[in-house]
Design a protein around this motif. Structure first.
Motif, PDB file in Angstrom:
ATOM      1  N   VAL A 116       0.861  -1.185   0.000  1.00 57.26           N
ATOM      2  CA  VAL A 116       0.000   0.000   0.000  1.00 57.26           C
ATOM      3  C   VAL A 116       0.894   1.231   0.000  1.00 57.26           C
ATOM      4  CG1 VAL A 116      -1.776   1.276   1.253  1.00 57.26           C
ATOM      5  CG2 VAL A 116      -1.857  -1.231   1.196  1.00 57.26           C
ATOM      6  N   TYR A 117       0.661   2.087  -0.983  1.00 50.31           N
ATOM      7  CA  TYR A 117       1.448   3.304  -1.136  1.00 50.31           C
ATOM      8  C   TYR A 117       0.629   4.506  -0.659  1.00 50.31           C
ATOM      9  CZ  TYR A 117       4.675   0.687  -4.121  1.00 50.31           C
ATOM     10  OH  TYR A 117       5.592  -0.211  -4.606  1.00 50.31           O
ATOM     11  N   ALA A 118       1.332   5.488  -0.105  1.00 54.19           N
ATOM     12  CA  ALA A 118       0.694   6.737   0.319  1.00 54.19           C
ATOM     13  C   ALA A 118       1.620   7.892  -0.029  1.00 54.19           C
ATOM     14  CB  ALA A 118       0.419   6.707   1.821  1.00 54.19           C
ATOM     15  N   ALA A 119       1.048   9.060  -0.176  1.00 56.17           N
ATOM     16  CA  ALA A 119       1.855  10.251  -0.448  1.00 56.17           C
ATOM     17  C   ALA A 119       2.729  10.535   0.767  1.00 56.17           C
ATOM     18  CB  ALA A 119       0.955  11.439  -0.749  1.00 56.17           C
ATOM     19  N   ALA A 120       3.997  10.793   0.523  1.00 61.90           N
ATOM     20  CA  ALA A 120       4.933  11.095   1.608  1.00 61.90           C
ATOM     21  C   ALA A 120       4.826  12.553   2.046  1.00 61.90           C
ATOM     22  CB  ALA A 120       6.362  10.784   1.168  1.00 61.90           C
ATOM     23  N   HIS A 121       4.185  13.382   1.229  1.00 65.01           N
ATOM     24  CA  HIS A 121       4.052  14.804   1.524  1.00 65.01           C
ATOM     25  C   HIS A 121       2.598  15.208   1.320  1.00 65.01           C
ATOM     26  CE1 HIS A 121       8.430  15.084   1.400  1.00 65.01           C
ATOM     27  NE2 HIS A 121       8.352  14.323   0.330  1.00 65.01           N
ATOM     28  N   ALA A 122       2.092  16.056   2.189  1.00 67.49           N
ATOM     29  CA  ALA A 122       0.733  16.579   2.031  1.00 67.49           C
ATOM     30  C   ALA A 122       0.660  17.393   0.742  1.00 67.49           C
ATOM     31  CB  ALA A 122       0.366  17.453   3.230  1.00 67.49           C
ATOM     32  N   GLN A 123      -0.504  17.391   0.118  1.00 71.29           N
ATOM     33  CA  GLN A 123      -0.685  18.085  -1.151  1.00 71.29           C
ATOM     34  C   GLN A 123      -0.318  19.563  -1.047  1.00 71.29           C
ATOM     35  OE1 GLN A 123      -4.630  17.707  -2.806  1.00 71.29           O
ATOM     36  NE2 GLN A 123      -4.060  18.749  -4.685  1.00 71.29           N
ATOM     37  N   ASP A 124      -0.828  20.241  -0.034  1.00 73.93           N
ATOM     38  CA  ASP A 124      -0.551  21.679   0.067  1.00 73.93           C
ATOM     39  C   ASP A 124       0.927  21.961   0.319  1.00 73.93           C
ATOM     40  OD1 ASP A 124      -0.688  20.687   2.682  1.00 73.93           O
ATOM     41  OD2 ASP A 124      -1.662  22.470   3.476  1.00 73.93           O
ATOM     42  N   ALA A 125       1.595  21.108   1.088  1.00 74.32           N
ATOM     43  CA  ALA A 125       3.020  21.313   1.365  1.00 74.32           C
ATOM     44  C   ALA A 125       3.854  21.139   0.095  1.00 74.32           C
ATOM     45  CB  ALA A 125       3.493  20.344   2.448  1.00 74.32           C
ATOM     46  N   LEU A 126       3.569  20.098  -0.679  1.00 71.48           N
ATOM     47  CA  LEU A 126       4.326  19.867  -1.907  1.00 71.48           C
ATOM     48  C   LEU A 126       4.045  20.965  -2.933  1.00 71.48           C
ATOM     49  CD1 LEU A 126       6.322  18.030  -3.367  1.00 71.48           C
ATOM     50  CD2 LEU A 126       4.378  16.754  -4.254  1.00 71.48           C
ATOM     51  N   GLN A 127       2.783  21.356  -3.065  1.00 72.56           N
ATOM     52  CA  GLN A 127       2.442  22.415  -4.011  1.00 72.56           C
ATOM     53  C   GLN A 127       3.098  23.738  -3.614  1.00 72.56           C
ATOM     54  OE1 GLN A 127      -1.842  22.070  -3.885  1.00 72.56           O
ATOM     55  NE2 GLN A 127      -1.881  20.855  -5.764  1.00 72.56           N
ATOM     56  N   THR A 128       3.124  24.044  -2.324  1.00 68.15           N
ATOM     57  CA  THR A 128       3.765  25.267  -1.851  1.00 68.15           C
ATOM     58  C   THR A 128       5.253  25.250  -2.167  1.00 68.15           C
ATOM     59  OG1 THR A 128       2.120  25.574  -0.117  1.00 68.15           O
ATOM     60  CG2 THR A 128       4.238  26.677   0.209  1.00 68.15           C
ATOM     61  N   ASN A 129       5.886  24.093  -1.980  1.00 68.07           N
ATOM     62  CA  ASN A 129       7.306  23.957  -2.287  1.00 68.07           C
ATOM     63  C   ASN A 129       7.557  24.143  -3.784  1.00 68.07           C
ATOM     64  OD1 ASN A 129       9.752  22.085  -3.032  1.00 68.07           O
ATOM     65  ND2 ASN A 129      10.017  22.707  -0.897  1.00 68.07           N
ATOM     66  N   LEU A 130       6.732  23.521  -4.616  1.00 67.20           N
ATOM     67  CA  LEU A 130       6.880  23.659  -6.067  1.00 67.20           C
ATOM     68  C   LEU A 130       6.624  25.093  -6.509  1.00 67.20           C
ATOM     69  CD1 LEU A 130       5.120  20.380  -7.270  1.00 67.20           C
ATOM     70  CD2 LEU A 130       7.575  20.885  -7.296  1.00 67.20           C
ATOM     71  N   LEU A 131       5.663  25.739  -5.880  1.00 66.08           N
ATOM     72  CA  LEU A 131       5.367  27.132  -6.209  1.00 66.08           C
ATOM     73  C   LEU A 131       6.552  28.028  -5.860  1.00 66.08           C
ATOM     74  CD1 LEU A 131       3.347  29.212  -7.231  1.00 66.08           C
ATOM     75  CD2 LEU A 131       2.467  29.374  -4.891  1.00 66.08           C
ATOM     76  N   GLY A 132       7.168  27.781  -4.710  1.00 61.95           N
ATOM     77  CA  GLY A 132       8.350  28.553  -4.332  1.00 61.95           C
ATOM     78  C   GLY A 132       9.459  28.416  -5.353  1.00 61.95           C
ATOM     79  N   ASP A 133       9.677  27.199  -5.840  1.00 63.37           N
ATOM     80  CA  ASP A 133      10.698  26.972  -6.871  1.00 63.37           C
ATOM     81  C   ASP A 133      10.344  27.719  -8.158  1.00 63.37           C
ATOM     82  OD1 ASP A 133      12.150  25.367  -5.196  1.00 63.37           O
ATOM     83  OD2 ASP A 133      11.635  23.490  -6.207  1.00 63.37           O
ATOM     84  N   LEU A 134       9.061  27.660  -8.548  1.00 61.34           N
ATOM     85  CA  LEU A 134       8.617  28.353  -9.762  1.00 61.34           C
ATOM     86  C   LEU A 134       8.816  29.858  -9.634  1.00 61.34           C
ATOM     87  CD1 LEU A 134       7.210  28.292 -12.534  1.00 61.34           C
ATOM     88  CD2 LEU A 134       5.038  28.492 -11.304  1.00 61.34           C
ATOM     89  N   ILE A 135       8.464  30.417  -8.486  1.00 63.18           N
ATOM     90  CA  ILE A 135       8.639  31.860  -8.266  1.00 63.18           C
ATOM     91  C   ILE A 135      10.109  32.233  -8.396  1.00 63.18           C
ATOM     92  CG2 ILE A 135       8.508  33.700  -6.527  1.00 63.18           C
ATOM     93  CD1 ILE A 135       5.885  32.315  -5.548  1.00 63.18           C
ATOM     94  N   GLN A 136      10.991  31.433  -7.799  1.00 59.49           N
ATOM     95  CA  GLN A 136      12.425  31.725  -7.881  1.00 59.49           C
ATOM     96  C   GLN A 136      12.946  31.619  -9.309  1.00 59.49           C
ATOM     97  OE1 GLN A 136      14.498  33.016  -5.600  1.00 59.49           O
ATOM     98  NE2 GLN A 136      12.661  33.172  -4.350  1.00 59.49           N
TER      99      GLN A 136
END
Length: 129
Positions: free
Chosen positions: A72-92
């Motif tokens: 059984v697989y599960a996401a290791a990161h919450a959706q909002d946390a991962l999206q926030t991290n990706l957004l930060g990278d995109l902004i930079q």
């Protein structure tokens, strides 16, 4: 970001597609995820989903519970946390660190009138955020 903090793994487009399904369904087997994706991708092969999930587990995007016959697989990161991290990278990377530039670019071309109204309501209800 402090140098001693581990970096959040960056998912590929295919990995993000699968993460969206996992976030929606919760912890799932490969069979569950394959079945959920078949409606959008009828040509998707079970072995492809399995391999992608194994790679994602290796990258730290998924956790795996091996206590049952079917892992059984599960996401290791919450959706909002991962999206926030990706957004930060995109902004930079794409907007030279300017969140304002990102928002203005989104508002110019990528926001519907309904979404604009939701944004207006949010800003009116949250003036200090």
């Amino acid at each position: 970001m402090p140098k001693n903090r581990p970096k959040t793994p960056k998912p590929t487009a295919a990995e993000l597609d699968l993460l969206r399904v996992i976030w929606r369904l919760g912890p799932s087997t490969v069979k569950d995820l394959h079945a959920a994706r078949l409606s959008d991708r009828p040509d998707l092969i079970y072995a492809t989903v399995l391999r992608l999930m194994q790679v994602m587990h290796g990258k730290g995007l998924l956790t795996r519970d091996e206590s049952e016959r079917s892992h059984v697989y599960a996401a290791a990161h919450a959706q909002d946390a991962l999206q926030t991290n990706l957004l930060g990278d995109l902004i930079q990377k794409a907007f030279s660190g300017s969140a304002k530039s990102l928002v203005l670019a989104a508002l110019r071309k990528h926001v519907s009138s309904k979404e604009r109204e939701e944004i207006r309501r949010f800003l009116a209800e949250n003036p200090d955020e």
